[in-house]
Design a protein around this motif. Structure first.
Motif, PDB file in Angstrom:
ATOM      1  N   LEU A  27      17.116  13.636 -13.908  1.00  0.00           N
ATOM      2  CA  LEU A  27      16.461  14.240 -15.078  1.00  0.00           C
ATOM      3  C   LEU A  27      17.503  14.732 -16.077  1.00  0.00           C
ATOM      4  O   LEU A  27      17.356  14.550 -17.288  1.00  0.00           O
ATOM      5  CB  LEU A  27      15.553  15.396 -14.659  1.00  0.00           C
ATOM      6  CG  LEU A  27      14.277  15.014 -13.899  1.00  0.00           C
ATOM      7  CD1 LEU A  27      13.493  16.268 -13.540  1.00  0.00           C
ATOM      8  CD2 LEU A  27      13.410  14.077 -14.725  1.00  0.00           C
ATOM      9  N   GLN A  28      18.551  15.338 -15.551  1.00  0.00           N
ATOM     10  CA  GLN A  28      19.614  15.823 -16.445  1.00  0.00           C
ATOM     11  C   GLN A  28      20.271  14.658 -17.162  1.00  0.00           C
ATOM     12  O   GLN A  28      20.585  14.734 -18.347  1.00  0.00           O
ATOM     13  CB  GLN A  28      20.642  16.624 -15.654  1.00  0.00           C
ATOM     14  CG  GLN A  28      20.111  17.988 -15.254  1.00  0.00           C
ATOM     15  CD  GLN A  28      21.033  18.739 -14.309  1.00  0.00           C
ATOM     16  OE1 GLN A  28      22.057  18.207 -13.877  1.00  0.00           O
ATOM     17  NE2 GLN A  28      20.657  19.960 -13.974  1.00  0.00           N
ATOM     18  N   HIS A  29      20.426  13.565 -16.429  1.00  0.00           N
ATOM     19  CA  HIS A  29      21.000  12.360 -17.021  1.00  0.00           C
ATOM     20  C   HIS A  29      20.137  11.862 -18.183  1.00  0.00           C
ATOM     21  O   HIS A  29      20.632  11.315 -19.159  1.00  0.00           O
ATOM     22  CB  HIS A  29      21.128  11.280 -15.947  1.00  0.00           C
ATOM     23  CG  HIS A  29      21.790  10.034 -16.429  1.00  0.00           C
ATOM     24  ND1 HIS A  29      23.139   9.975 -16.717  1.00  0.00           N
ATOM     25  CD2 HIS A  29      21.297   8.802 -16.709  1.00  0.00           C
ATOM     26  CE1 HIS A  29      23.436   8.768 -17.148  1.00  0.00           C
ATOM     27  NE2 HIS A  29      22.332   8.034 -17.152  1.00  0.00           N
ATOM     28  N   GLU A  30      18.836  12.069 -18.059  1.00  0.00           N
ATOM     29  CA  GLU A  30      17.904  11.661 -19.117  1.00  0.00           C
ATOM     30  C   GLU A  30      17.830  12.673 -20.257  1.00  0.00           C
ATOM     31  O   GLU A  30      17.056  12.506 -21.193  1.00  0.00           O
ATOM     32  CB  GLU A  30      16.494  11.487 -18.543  1.00  0.00           C
ATOM     33  CG  GLU A  30      16.329  10.290 -17.653  1.00  0.00           C
ATOM     34  CD  GLU A  30      16.550   8.974 -18.397  1.00  0.00           C
ATOM     35  OE1 GLU A  30      15.874   8.775 -19.425  1.00  0.00           O
ATOM     36  OE2 GLU A  30      17.392   8.179 -17.955  1.00  0.00           O
ATOM     37  N   GLY A  31      18.568  13.777 -20.122  1.00  0.00           N
ATOM     38  CA  GLY A  31      18.597  14.767 -21.193  1.00  0.00           C
ATOM     39  C   GLY A  31      17.650  15.942 -21.004  1.00  0.00           C
ATOM     40  O   GLY A  31      17.526  16.791 -21.882  1.00  0.00           O
ATOM     41  N   TYR A  32      16.961  15.999 -19.858  1.00  0.00           N
ATOM     42  CA  TYR A  32      16.101  17.152 -19.607  1.00  0.00           C
ATOM     43  C   TYR A  32      16.932  18.277 -19.006  1.00  0.00           C
ATOM     44  O   TYR A  32      17.917  18.037 -18.325  1.00  0.00           O
ATOM     45  CB  TYR A  32      14.994  16.801 -18.600  1.00  0.00           C
ATOM     46  CG  TYR A  32      14.024  15.758 -19.052  1.00  0.00           C
ATOM     47  CD1 TYR A  32      13.054  16.057 -20.003  1.00  0.00           C
ATOM     48  CD2 TYR A  32      14.067  14.473 -18.521  1.00  0.00           C
ATOM     49  CE1 TYR A  32      12.152  15.082 -20.414  1.00  0.00           C
ATOM     50  CE2 TYR A  32      13.168  13.492 -18.930  1.00  0.00           C
ATOM     51  CZ  TYR A  32      12.212  13.803 -19.873  1.00  0.00           C
ATOM     52  OH  TYR A  32      11.323  12.843 -20.269  1.00  0.00           O
ATOM     53  N   GLN A  33      16.494  19.519 -19.242  1.00  0.00           N
ATOM     54  CA  GLN A  33      17.076  20.637 -18.508  1.00  0.00           C
ATOM     55  C   GLN A  33      16.228  20.833 -17.269  1.00  0.00           C
ATOM     56  O   GLN A  33      15.041  20.502 -17.273  1.00  0.00           O
ATOM     57  CB  GLN A  33      17.053  21.901 -19.361  1.00  0.00           C
ATOM     58  CG  GLN A  33      18.039  21.821 -20.503  1.00  0.00           C
ATOM     59  CD  GLN A  33      17.865  22.940 -21.507  1.00  0.00           C
ATOM     60  OE1 GLN A  33      16.904  23.695 -21.460  1.00  0.00           O
ATOM     61  NE2 GLN A  33      18.789  23.026 -22.432  1.00  0.00           N
TER      62      GLN A  33
END
Ligand code: CA
Length: 234
Positions: A27-33
Motif C-alpha cells: 500500500l505504501q508503495h502505491e502511495g497510501y499511508q
C-alpha cells in the motif's frame, strides 16, 4: 503515530504480522499511508478515534473478532471497510457484508486484486457521497432553512424572498458550513467562470442577503473573514 485526521490513511487490522507487513508495504508503495493494529480491540479504538480513508479488516482476530469490530465501526462511522477472510466461506462473506462491510477479499489474494478492490471501493464511496449531497434537499443552519426542491428559504419559519443570485450565494455558504469561501470562489460559482463581474459584486450581494436573512434578528449568520471572504460558522 495515531493522530490522523487528514483521511489519507488506510488502517490495516490484521493479527498475522507477516501478512500485515506485506499489505502495508504494498500500500505504501502505491502511495497510501498506513497504520496497523494487531488485534480487534485496538483496531476498533483506532477506527473510532481517527478518520481513515479505508479499513482492511481481518475476521479472525484476538481480543475482538472482525465481525464485531465491523459492526461497532458501522454503528458510528461510514468508513469504507474491506474484509479479509482466510476461509473461503460463504457464511463469513455474507455475515461480513451483513455487518456493514463494503467488500471482502479471500486470502490468499494477489496484491493486484486487493489494490483493484480498494480503488473500486474508493471510487464508489466518492460517487455515493456526491450523490447523497445532491439528494440532500433540506439544508439547516440554526433556524435558517433552505428547501432545495422548492427553492424556499425560511428563518424562524418566516419565508424569505431572495433573488436568484442571493439564493445561490446563500446555498453555497450553507453547503459549506465552517468553510471560508473567498470572493473569487463565490464569484465563480454564482456568477460563472466567464463572468466579467468584479469581486466587489460579491460584497454587495452579501449585504443584500444579510439585510434579508438577518432582518428582525439579533444574530447575523454570515461572517466576514477580513481580506479573505465569507463563512457561516456553526
Ligand atoms: Ca487472523
Amino acid at each position: 503515530m495515531s493522530n490522523i485526521n487528514d483521511n489519507k490513511t488506510i488502517l490495516i487490522i490484521e493479527d498475522e504480522e507477516k501478512m500485515s507487513r506485506f499489505v502495508e508495504l504494498e500500500l505504501q508503495h502505491e502511495g497510501y499511508q498506513t497504520e496497523t493494529a494487531f488485534d480487534g480491540r485496538s483496531g476498533l479504538n483506532l477506527a473510532l478515534k481517527n478518520d481513515y480513508l479505508l479499513i482492511l479488516l481481518d475476521l479472525m482476530l484476538p481480543e475482538l473478532n472482525g465481525l464485531d469490530v465491523c459492526r461497532r465501526i458501522r454503528e458510528e462511522k461510514k468508513t469504507p471497510i474491506i474484509i479479509m477472510t482466510a476461509r473461503d466461506s460463504v457464511i463469513d462473506r455474507v455475515s461480513g457484508l451483513d455487518h456493514g462491510a463494503d467488500d471482502y477479499i479471500v486470502k490468499p489474494f494477489a496484491i493486484e486484486e486487493l489494490l483493484a478492490r480498494i480503488r473500486s471501493l474508493l471510487r464508489r464511496t466518492e460517487l455515493q457521497e456526491k450523490d447523497n449531497k445532491d439528494k440532500q434537499t433540506i439544508l439547516k443552519f440554526k433556524d435558517l432553512i433552505i428547501e432545495k426542491e422548492n427553492r424556499i428559504v425560511r428563518r424562524n419559519d418566516e419565508i424569505i424572498d431572495l433573488t436568484k443570485r442571493e439564493y445561490e450565494l446563500l446555498l453555497i455558504l450553507m453547503e459549506n458550513i465552517n468553510v471560508v469561501l473567498s470572493r473569487e470562489v463565490l464569484l465563480q460559482r454564482v456568477w460563472g467562470y466567464d463572468s466579467e463581474a468584479e469581486t466587489n459584486v460579491v460584497d454587495v450581494y452579501i449585504r443584500y442577503l444579510r439585510n434579508k436573512i438577518d432582518k428582525n434578528h439579533d444574530e447575523s449568520y454570515i461572517q466576514t473573514v477580513r481580506g479573505t471572504g465569507y463563512v457561516m460558522r456553526s
